[in-house]
Scaffold this active site. Structure first.
Site: not given
Length: 291
Positions: A2-3, A58, A92, A124, A277
């Site tokens: 997540p950034e 982050k 839900h 991970r 990347r």
DNA sequence: CACTTGACCTGTCCGC
DNA sequence: TGCGGACAGGTCAAGT
């Protein structure tokens, strides 16, 4: 991980869900995910109440009413999912995820006095949750080196340009990903903002003029703010504090769009490797520039 | 010093 | 169906 937009989305959710909760127990079966001294855990986490959930870059910081806090980095696949009594409610929308917790990616479980729980899942195992004295937070290596955030209005264009220009010989994408220069940008939003600013990711910082850098800053801010509005990006693992996926990728212009037409010029979006990347570009709109 | 590459992990997908 | 390799949103440490 997540950034910044994903972490901010998690923070907002946790802030509503966790404040005032009293920690009754902690369980972890992967030491690197929860590398804490048992004595400190017993004395300063168990029995403490959560007072505030903050974010820096982050990283999530959960303040306790002891002198300690939990510092959490989700890295690539971390999730912080709160499960209250909705596990037992019918219909839900996230029943399927929440009902399965804990699962084989669960690394840490915090249980609160009201029987609700916070699951730290991390497929991970790159992420971690550290119990730290509040006064020692800024001694952590990450906190010592982390740069400012562009969504902070105090970070003017002048400051942005000065910081980038300390790395003249690096390509612009590598510099955007370097958290010590500017915090919060990761692979998705680097690609998205460079496309929007019509800058090729391999362009060296010294070859970009002031106008181009100013445009890049504007586009970074736009992309980060839009993504926060959309609840972040879910590529594979990311979910918010209630198990919901983010929808930003529906609005992405290049990320994960290889083989599809550029929204500006119709050319095919291509995928390459920059700064080690996966990198998505329109090589017609984004020309590598040399001064 | 400036910059790049490998390591940390698990899971999935793709080609043979 | 199995196996090897590449790859995945991040950051460090160790290399050049």
């Amino acid at each position: 991980m997540p950034e910044l937009p994903e972490v901010e989305t998690v923070r907002r959710g946790l802030s509503d869900l966790l404040e005032g909760k009293k920690v009754m127990s902690v369980k972890s079966d992967w030491h690197k995910s929860f590398p804490n001294d048992q004595r400190l855990v017993d004395n300063y986490l168990i029995g403490s109440k959560i007072t505030e959930v903050k974010r820096r870059a982050k990283v999530i910081i959960i303040n306790l009413d002891s002198d300690y806090c939990l510092m959490i980095h989700l890295k690539m696949t971390g999730q912080l999912v709160y499960v209250g009594d909705q596990r037992f409610g019918a219909g839900h929308p996230n029943d399927s995820l929440i009902a399965k917790l804990p699962d084989k990616s669960t690394r840490v479980v915090l249980t609160f006095k009201d029987k609700s729980s916070l699951y730290f899942n991390d497929q991970r195992k790159f992420g971690w949750m550290k119990l730290l004295h509040k006064s020692r937070l800024n001694d952590e290596p990450f906190m010592k080196s982390v740069g400012p955030e562009l969504i902070d209005p105090d970070i003017t264009n002048t400051i942005f340009v000065q910081r980038l220009q300390k790395r003249p010989g690096s390509n612009i994408k590598a510099v955007l990903l370097d958290q010590s220069v500017i915090a919060g940008v990761g692979n998705i939003y680097a690609d998205e903002s460079l496309w929007a600013a019509k800058i090729h990711p391999t362009t060296l910082v010294k070859d970009l003029n002031d106008t181009e850098l100013a445009t890049l800053r504007e586009e970074l801010i736009n992309v980060l703010k839009l993504s926060i509005e959309k609840g972040g990006s879910t590529d594979k693992n990311y979910v918010d504090a209630e198990g919901n996926k983010g929808s930003y990728l529906e609005f992405a212009k290049v990320f994960r769009r290889e083989g599809k037409p550029c929204y500006r010029c119709g050319s095919v979006i291509v995928k390459s490797k920059v700064a080690a990347r996966g990198t998505h570009t329109c090589n017609v709109c984004q020309i590598k520039k040399k001064a």
